[in-house]
Write a protein that holds these residues in place. Structure first.
Motif, short mmCIF file in Angstrom:
data_model
loop_
_atom_site.label_atom_id
_atom_site.label_comp_id
_atom_site.label_asym_id
_atom_site.label_seq_id
_atom_site.Cartn_x
_atom_site.Cartn_y
_atom_site.Cartn_z
N ASN A 134 1.25 -0.85 4.23
CA ASN A 134 -0.12 -0.11 4.23
C ASN A 134 0.31 1.35 3.89
O ASN A 134 1.04 1.77 4.56
CB ASN A 134 -0.77 -0.20 5.57
CG ASN A 134 -1.42 -1.58 5.72
OD1 ASN A 134 -1.76 -2.32 4.72
ND2 ASN A 134 -1.67 -1.87 6.82
N SER A 135 -0.68 2.02 3.12
CA SER A 135 -0.55 3.66 2.74
C SER A 135 -1.96 4.13 3.36
O SER A 135 -2.71 3.63 2.69
CB SER A 135 -0.09 3.71 1.44
OG SER A 135 1.03 2.80 0.96
N ILE A 151 -4.27 7.01 3.09
CA ILE A 151 -4.70 7.80 2.01
C ILE A 151 -5.80 8.51 2.56
O ILE A 151 -6.63 8.11 3.14
CB ILE A 151 -5.19 6.99 0.70
CG1 ILE A 151 -4.05 6.13 0.37
CG2 ILE A 151 -5.58 7.99 -0.51
CD1 ILE A 151 -4.33 5.20 -0.75
N CYS A 206 -4.54 0.87 3.74
CA CYS A 206 -4.84 -0.24 2.89
C CYS A 206 -3.61 -1.07 2.35
O CYS A 206 -2.54 -0.36 2.29
CB CYS A 206 -5.51 0.13 1.65
SG CYS A 206 -5.07 1.17 0.49
N PRO A 239 -1.35 -2.55 -0.69
CA PRO A 239 -0.94 -1.80 -1.81
C PRO A 239 -1.92 -2.36 -3.07
O PRO A 239 -2.19 -1.45 -4.09
CB PRO A 239 0.55 -2.35 -2.39
CG PRO A 239 1.17 -2.68 -0.99
CD PRO A 239 -0.07 -3.13 -0.11
N GLU A 244 -4.88 0.17 -3.19
CA GLU A 244 -4.77 1.57 -3.24
C GLU A 244 -5.50 2.37 -4.57
O GLU A 244 -6.16 3.11 -4.22
CB GLU A 244 -3.31 1.85 -3.60
CG GLU A 244 -2.45 1.73 -2.07
CD GLU A 244 -0.87 1.99 -2.42
OE1 GLU A 244 -0.56 2.54 -3.58
OE2 GLU A 244 -0.18 1.74 -1.30
N TYR A 291 -9.34 2.78 -3.59
CA TYR A 291 -9.27 3.56 -2.57
C TYR A 291 -9.35 5.11 -3.40
O TYR A 291 -10.06 5.83 -2.85
CB TYR A 291 -8.66 3.64 -1.42
CG TYR A 291 -9.35 2.62 -0.33
CD1 TYR A 291 -10.38 2.72 0.25
CD2 TYR A 291 -8.64 1.45 -0.09
CE1 TYR A 291 -10.98 1.69 1.02
CE2 TYR A 291 -8.98 0.43 0.67
CZ TYR A 291 -10.12 0.51 1.36
OH TYR A 291 -10.79 -0.37 2.00
N GLN A 292 -8.28 5.17 -4.10
CA GLN A 292 -8.15 6.41 -4.95
C GLN A 292 -9.30 6.78 -5.69
O GLN A 292 -9.95 7.82 -5.69
CB GLN A 292 -6.85 6.29 -5.68
CG GLN A 292 -5.65 6.31 -4.82
CD GLN A 292 -4.46 6.11 -5.70
OE1 GLN A 292 -4.50 5.40 -6.86
NE2 GLN A 292 -3.37 6.42 -5.06
N ASN A 352 -1.82 10.81 -1.02
CA ASN A 352 -0.94 9.71 -0.25
C ASN A 352 0.01 10.23 0.90
O ASN A 352 0.69 11.17 0.54
CB ASN A 352 -0.11 9.20 -1.48
CG ASN A 352 0.80 7.89 -0.73
OD1 ASN A 352 1.17 7.70 0.46
ND2 ASN A 352 1.23 7.09 -1.48
#
Length: 166
Positions: free
Chosen positions: A2-3, A5, A141, A143, A146, A149-150, A157
């Motif tokens: 998960n990243s 953001i 979230c 990958p 991503e 969401y962006q 990030n």
């Protein structure tokens, strides 16, 4: 993996125009006890991601968290039908020395996807966080999510999130 953001502060004109497109869909925070709409949406969400439905005890704890204002749910409605939801959980940040929000529980009924409801939910949650004086709102979230969401305004990030499940 998960990243996390975080969202930027001001929506673009394109986002504002998309938000105004469909005025028959309303988004409001859930302010009182659940009348079944939230649990119905949460059940659809949990089924969609392959999780078990909330037990009576977990439903009680969820409603307690809402009453204690530890989490706020936003419901998207078409008429009196709840068709989508998201939530923001409050956290204290030592970096901000104040509250921040964590965007969670994002779900739209399949028949209503692709109609701008995700944008309305995200914008309502982001606006609420600003009104509450939160320094930021983040989302973790997969990958594969991503890009979505962006496009919803979560552009910064912040790295990768790891969890230890207890």
């Amino acid at each position: 993996m998960n990243s996390p953001i975080t969202n930027r502060k001001t929506p673009t004109e394109h986002e504002n125009q998309a938000f105004r497109q469909d005025t028959s869909i309303t988004v409001e925070p859930l302010t009182g006890p659940d009348d079944g709409r939230l649990i119905r949406l949460l059940s659809g969400f949990l089924r969609a991601i392959g999780e078990e439905l909330l037990t009576d005890e977990k439903q009680r704890l969820l409603l307690q968290g809402i009453c204690e204002k530890r989490i706020v749910f936003f419901l998207a409605e078409s008429g009196s039908q709840a068709i989508g939801m998201c939530s923001v959980a409050r956290c204290f940040s030592t970096f901000a020395c104040g509250d921040v929000g964590v965007f969670e529980d994002f779900y739209i009924e399949p028949a209503f996807r692709g109609k701008g409801i995700a944008r309305k939910l995200a914008q309502a949650a982001q606006a609420w966080c600003r009104e509450q004086g939160m320094a930021s709102v983040t989302v973790c979230c997969a990958p594969c999510d991503e890009k979505m969401y962006q496009t919803l305004g979560f552009e910064e990030n912040l790295g990768v999130t790891y969890a230890h499940l207890t």
